[in-house]
Write a protein that holds these residues in place. Structure first.
Motif, PDB file in Angstrom:
ATOM      1  N   ARG A   1      32.968  47.717  37.653  1.00 55.89           N
ATOM      2  CA  ARG A   1      33.906  48.306  38.616  1.00 55.89           C
ATOM      3  C   ARG A   1      33.656  47.731  40.009  1.00 55.89           C
ATOM      4  NH1 ARG A   1      35.390  53.908  37.619  1.00 55.89           N
ATOM      5  NH2 ARG A   1      33.325  54.323  36.796  1.00 55.89           N
ATOM      6  N   GLY A   2      34.656  47.041  40.551  1.00 54.92           N
ATOM      7  CA  GLY A   2      34.533  46.565  41.935  1.00 54.92           C
ATOM      8  C   GLY A   2      33.863  45.215  42.107  1.00 54.92           C
ATOM      9  N   ILE A   3      33.572  44.492  40.993  1.00 56.82           N
ATOM     10  CA  ILE A   3      32.889  43.195  41.177  1.00 56.82           C
ATOM     11  C   ILE A   3      33.861  42.035  41.369  1.00 56.82           C
ATOM     12  CG2 ILE A   3      30.848  43.884  39.824  1.00 56.82           C
ATOM     13  CD1 ILE A   3      31.864  41.728  37.748  1.00 56.82           C
ATOM     14  N   ALA A   4      35.155  42.251  41.146  1.00 54.09           N
ATOM     15  CA  ALA A   4      36.112  41.134  41.239  1.00 54.09           C
ATOM     16  C   ALA A   4      37.379  41.654  41.915  1.00 54.09           C
ATOM     17  CB  ALA A   4      36.415  40.590  39.849  1.00 54.09           C
ATOM     18  N   GLU A   5      37.300  41.808  43.214  1.00 48.60           N
ATOM     19  CA  GLU A   5      38.381  42.460  43.949  1.00 48.60           C
ATOM     20  C   GLU A   5      39.332  41.456  44.585  1.00 48.60           C
ATOM     21  OE1 GLU A   5      38.951  46.004  44.249  1.00 48.60           O
ATOM     22  OE2 GLU A   5      37.746  45.657  42.462  1.00 48.60           O
ATOM     23  N   ASP A   6      40.588  41.837  44.652  1.00 54.22           N
ATOM     24  CA  ASP A   6      41.604  41.134  45.443  1.00 54.22           C
ATOM     25  C   ASP A   6      41.760  39.666  45.029  1.00 54.22           C
ATOM     26  OD1 ASP A   6      41.775  43.582  46.882  1.00 54.22           O
ATOM     27  OD2 ASP A   6      40.039  42.979  48.051  1.00 54.22           O
ATOM     28  N   LEU A   7      41.708  39.454  43.705  1.00 55.67           N
ATOM     29  CA  LEU A   7      41.815  38.094  43.172  1.00 55.67           C
ATOM     30  C   LEU A   7      43.059  37.968  42.294  1.00 55.67           C
ATOM     31  CD1 LEU A   7      38.124  37.550  41.973  1.00 55.67           C
ATOM     32  CD2 LEU A   7      39.230  36.487  43.961  1.00 55.67           C
ATOM     33  N   PRO A   8      43.629  36.751  42.193  1.00 55.36           N
ATOM     34  CA  PRO A   8      44.671  36.538  41.184  1.00 55.36           C
ATOM     35  C   PRO A   8      44.074  36.588  39.771  1.00 55.36           C
ATOM     36  CG  PRO A   8      44.360  34.565  42.564  1.00 55.36           C
ATOM     37  CD  PRO A   8      43.354  35.573  43.011  1.00 55.36           C
ATOM     38  N   THR A   9      44.934  36.792  38.775  1.00 52.72           N
ATOM     39  CA  THR A   9      44.485  37.011  37.399  1.00 52.72           C
ATOM     40  C   THR A   9      43.521  35.925  36.920  1.00 52.72           C
ATOM     41  OG1 THR A   9      46.684  37.916  37.028  1.00 52.72           O
ATOM     42  CG2 THR A   9      45.319  37.562  35.083  1.00 52.72           C
ATOM     43  N   GLU A  10      43.887  34.664  37.146  1.00 47.57           N
ATOM     44  CA  GLU A  10      43.086  33.557  36.607  1.00 47.57           C
ATOM     45  C   GLU A  10      41.680  33.520  37.211  1.00 47.57           C
ATOM     46  OE1 GLU A  10      45.213  29.909  36.553  1.00 47.57           O
ATOM     47  OE2 GLU A  10      43.446  28.713  36.034  1.00 47.57           O
ATOM     48  N   ALA A  11      41.595  33.700  38.517  1.00 48.31           N
ATOM     49  CA  ALA A  11      40.280  33.701  39.185  1.00 48.31           C
ATOM     50  C   ALA A  11      39.465  34.931  38.780  1.00 48.31           C
ATOM     51  CB  ALA A  11      40.459  33.671  40.707  1.00 48.31           C
ATOM     52  N   TRP A  12      40.155  36.039  38.578  1.00 48.52           N
ATOM     53  CA  TRP A  12      39.486  37.271  38.150  1.00 48.52           C
ATOM     54  C   TRP A  12      38.764  37.045  36.823  1.00 48.52           C
ATOM     55  CZ3 TRP A  12      40.139  40.681  33.995  1.00 48.52           C
ATOM     56  CH2 TRP A  12      39.633  41.972  34.143  1.00 48.52           C
ATOM     57  N   PHE A  13      39.493  36.411  35.872  1.00 49.76           N
ATOM     58  CA  PHE A  13      38.893  36.116  34.563  1.00 49.76           C
ATOM     59  C   PHE A  13      37.837  35.005  34.672  1.00 49.76           C
ATOM     60  CE2 PHE A  13      42.724  37.776  32.071  1.00 49.76           C
ATOM     61  CZ  PHE A  13      41.998  38.677  31.318  1.00 49.76           C
ATOM     62  N   ASP A  14      38.259  33.831  35.174  1.00 41.61           N
ATOM     63  CA  ASP A  14      37.437  32.624  35.046  1.00 41.61           C
ATOM     64  C   ASP A  14      36.231  32.600  35.981  1.00 41.61           C
ATOM     65  OD1 ASP A  14      38.960  31.624  33.041  1.00 41.61           O
ATOM     66  OD2 ASP A  14      40.050  30.162  34.253  1.00 41.61           O
ATOM     67  N   ASP A  15      36.393  33.162  37.176  1.00 40.48           N
ATOM     68  CA  ASP A  15      35.311  33.059  38.166  1.00 40.48           C
ATOM     69  C   ASP A  15      34.333  34.226  38.098  1.00 40.48           C
ATOM     70  OD1 ASP A  15      36.705  30.841  38.907  1.00 40.48           O
ATOM     71  OD2 ASP A  15      37.504  31.669  40.778  1.00 40.48           O
ATOM     72  N   VAL A  16      34.799  35.363  37.591  1.00 36.47           N
ATOM     73  CA  VAL A  16      33.913  36.542  37.630  1.00 36.47           C
ATOM     74  C   VAL A  16      33.731  37.187  36.251  1.00 36.47           C
ATOM     75  CG1 VAL A  16      33.371  38.709  38.799  1.00 36.47           C
ATOM     76  CG2 VAL A  16      34.749  36.972  39.996  1.00 36.47           C
ATOM     77  N   ILE A  17      34.810  37.692  35.671  1.00 38.75           N
ATOM     78  CA  ILE A  17      34.664  38.555  34.494  1.00 38.75           C
ATOM     79  C   ILE A  17      34.092  37.797  33.294  1.00 38.75           C
ATOM     80  CG2 ILE A  17      35.872  40.047  32.847  1.00 38.75           C
ATOM     81  CD1 ILE A  17      35.574  41.170  35.756  1.00 38.75           C
ATOM     82  N   TRP A  18      34.680  36.651  32.950  1.00 40.00           N
ATOM     83  CA  TRP A  18      34.201  35.963  31.749  1.00 40.00           C
ATOM     84  C   TRP A  18      32.815  35.333  31.913  1.00 40.00           C
ATOM     85  CZ3 TRP A  18      39.748  34.324  29.853  1.00 40.00           C
ATOM     86  CH2 TRP A  18      40.267  35.399  29.093  1.00 40.00           C
ATOM     87  N   PRO A  19      32.449  34.839  33.097  1.00 37.52           N
ATOM     88  CA  PRO A  19      31.035  34.455  33.271  1.00 37.52           C
ATOM     89  C   PRO A  19      30.078  35.645  33.100  1.00 37.52           C
ATOM     90  CG  PRO A  19      32.384  33.423  34.965  1.00 37.52           C
ATOM     91  CD  PRO A  19      33.283  34.369  34.229  1.00 37.52           C
ATOM     92  N   VAL A  20      30.422  36.777  33.695  1.00 36.86           N
ATOM     93  CA  VAL A  20      29.544  37.955  33.593  1.00 36.86           C
ATOM     94  C   VAL A  20      29.463  38.435  32.143  1.00 36.86           C
ATOM     95  CG1 VAL A  20      29.416  40.420  34.187  1.00 36.86           C
ATOM     96  CG2 VAL A  20      29.761  38.707  35.991  1.00 36.86           C
ATOM     97  N   GLU A  21      30.585  38.419  31.435  1.00 35.55           N
ATOM     98  CA  GLU A  21      30.567  38.918  30.061  1.00 35.55           C
ATOM     99  C   GLU A  21      29.748  38.035  29.123  1.00 35.55           C
ATOM    100  OE1 GLU A  21      34.393  41.871  29.735  1.00 35.55           O
ATOM    101  OE2 GLU A  21      34.713  39.789  29.179  1.00 35.55           O
ATOM    102  N   SER A  22      29.434  36.825  29.542  1.00 32.37           N
ATOM    103  CA  SER A  22      28.556  36.012  28.692  1.00 32.37           C
ATOM    104  C   SER A  22      27.124  36.548  28.719  1.00 32.37           C
ATOM    105  CB  SER A  22      28.614  34.525  29.098  1.00 32.37           C
ATOM    106  OG  SER A  22      27.999  34.336  30.346  1.00 32.37           O
TER     107      SER A  22
END
Ligand SMILES: [Zn+2]
Length: 439
Positions: A69-90
């Motif tokens: 919650r709150g680790i990937a704020e105010d980003l477009p969809t692609e950056a939200w996934f590729d730069d934050v969420i999917w790296p963290v989920e690894s």
């Protein structure tokens, strides 16, 4: 006062001075309060000044993502996934999922949510938390084609092993991630497995207009048409979002003949600045029920289905340019009966009617922000808040009494989750579980 879902004309019914008799986890009867005065009971809850509603259903979420919650704020969809969420989920471990699921269930029970449809990884841990805390859930182990056939096989194995678990509170689905991360052959094999084993399918599709445009540009088909040609629409399928559903998709969905439902989570669409929302009115005309959802807290920031109900009503009015759509009564119909249908539990939950499971929330209407009550539906949708829920009951068991959680400890959960966050959030390794390349 209580609210009972009815399936005629998108309406809900209200009744004053009601009593609900619960026995063995089921609603035995709904009667007048005066009729139960002398009735012997193991427990009696006095809910004067409150409304009883069917428990809310979160029709699409990734519960353990509350940790993000709150680790990937105010980003477009692609950056939200590729730069934050999917790296963290690894980095994700089963213990992260377990503690995240505990926090998520605490948040949902406090907000009057009695059932959630979850789509994530390490789902054995989520199933264990559901068993432990008493909530109801519709669970699917998510997979990508990048995992090879093992992803799909694990999703099937999970669905078969946990189906009917937690005393019947757990139902399961096959959970391919989306048509842009699961290829056509994998989707077709999933549809085959769904038919063979009598399992529903829960996935993301046509999440936004860009995905639909990319599908048309590259392959000449929309994501919904991909679901049709791979046989997914021939299964009982729950589609998350559908804000990219376009005109040509509507007859396709209508042909699926009531086997399709859509979950709408409008807060995330607003936050990502997607240009459209779930076309609820057009889906209704095509015979597709729409349930309410929050998606994960990494995009939505909360698991507040009450807020989704209010936002859905507001966003639909704005999108249609019509104050008469959607009404508060329609919003309640989506929150109750249509949400139950979306997760395959129609006739089981979603209505305070005899024979349904006793999933009930009691909402305090005595606060200054909810008085006076001229229009109960409007009070519930537009004035009441999740924090007005005083009591949450699932299968006849009280999980929250007077705002106190009885099956989960928030302080220890936050502490244990907090210890895990540095390792979970580390992105120094440069890996990611997937890449966002819509369609
Ligand atoms: Zn999602």
């Amino acid at each position: 006062m209580h609210v009972e879902g009815r399936d005629d004309h998108d309406q809900v019914a209200f009744r004053d001075d009601a009593a609900i008799v619960v026995r063995d986890g089921l609603i035995e009867s709904v009667t007048a309060a005066a009729d139960v005065v002398g009735l012997p009971a193991a427990e009696r809850i006095d809910a004067r000044g409150q409304a009883a509603l069917p428990g809310l259903i979160n029709c699409h979420t990734h519960a353990p993502m509350v940790a993000l919650r709150g680790i990937a704020e105010d980003l477009p969809t692609e950056a939200w996934f590729d730069d934050v969420i999917w790296p963290v989920e690894s980095n994700l471990t089963a213990r992260d999922v377990e503690w995240g699921a505990r926090l998520a269930c605490a948040e949902m029970i406090r907000g009057g949510v009695t059932c959630f449809a979850d789509h994530y990884f390490a789902m054995d841990a989520v199933a264990a938390v559901v068993e432990e805390c008493g909530i109801r859930a519709h669970l699917g182990q998510a997979f990508f084609s990048s995992q090879g056939p093992e992803g799909r096989e694990r999703s099937l194995e999970f669905a078969l092993r946990h189906r009917g678990g937690a005393g019947g509170r757990i139902t399961t689905a096959l959970a391919p991630h989306a048509p842009y991360t699961v290829d056509d052959a994998d989707l077709a094999a999933t549809a085959e497995l769904a038919r063979e084993h009598g399992l529903p399918v829960h996935l993301h599709a046509a999440e936004n207009r860009d995905q639909t445009a990319a599908g048309l540009a590259r392959h000449g088909v929309t994501p919904i048409e991909v679901l049709e040609r791979t046989g997914i629409l021939g299964t009982d399928v729950l589609i998350a979002h559908g804000t990219g559903v376009v005109e040509r998709d509507l007859p396709v969905l209508e042909r699926a003949g009531g086997r399709v439902a859509v979950a709408s989570a409008p807060r995330g669409y607003l936050k990502f600045a997607w240009p459209t929302t779930t076309p609820v009115r057009a889906l209704r005309a095509a015979g597709v029920p729409v349930g309410l959802a929050t998606d994960g807290a990494a995009s939505n920031n909360s698991l507040d289905v009450w807020e989704s109900m209010a936002l859905t009503a507001l966003v639909q009015k704005s999108a249609e340019g019509d104050p008469r759509w959607m009404t508060s009564r329609q919003a309640l119909h989506h929150a109750t009966l249509q949400s139950a249908r979306a997760v395959g539990l129609d006739g089981v939950v979603g209505s305070l009617a005899a024979g349904h499971r006793a999933d009930i929330v009691l909402v305090d209407l005595t606060g200054p922000h909810t008085q006076p009550v001229h229009d109960l539906a409007a009070t519930l949708v537009h004035s009441a808040r999740a924090s007005d829920v005083r009591t949450t009951i699932v299968d006849g068991r009280v999980l929250m009494r007077d705002r106190e959680l009885l099956t989960l400890d928030v302080a220890s959960t936050v502490r244990e989750l907090g210890k895990r966050l540095p390792a979970l959030l580390d992105r120094g390794h440069g890996r990611r579980v997937q890449r966002y390349d819509a369609e």
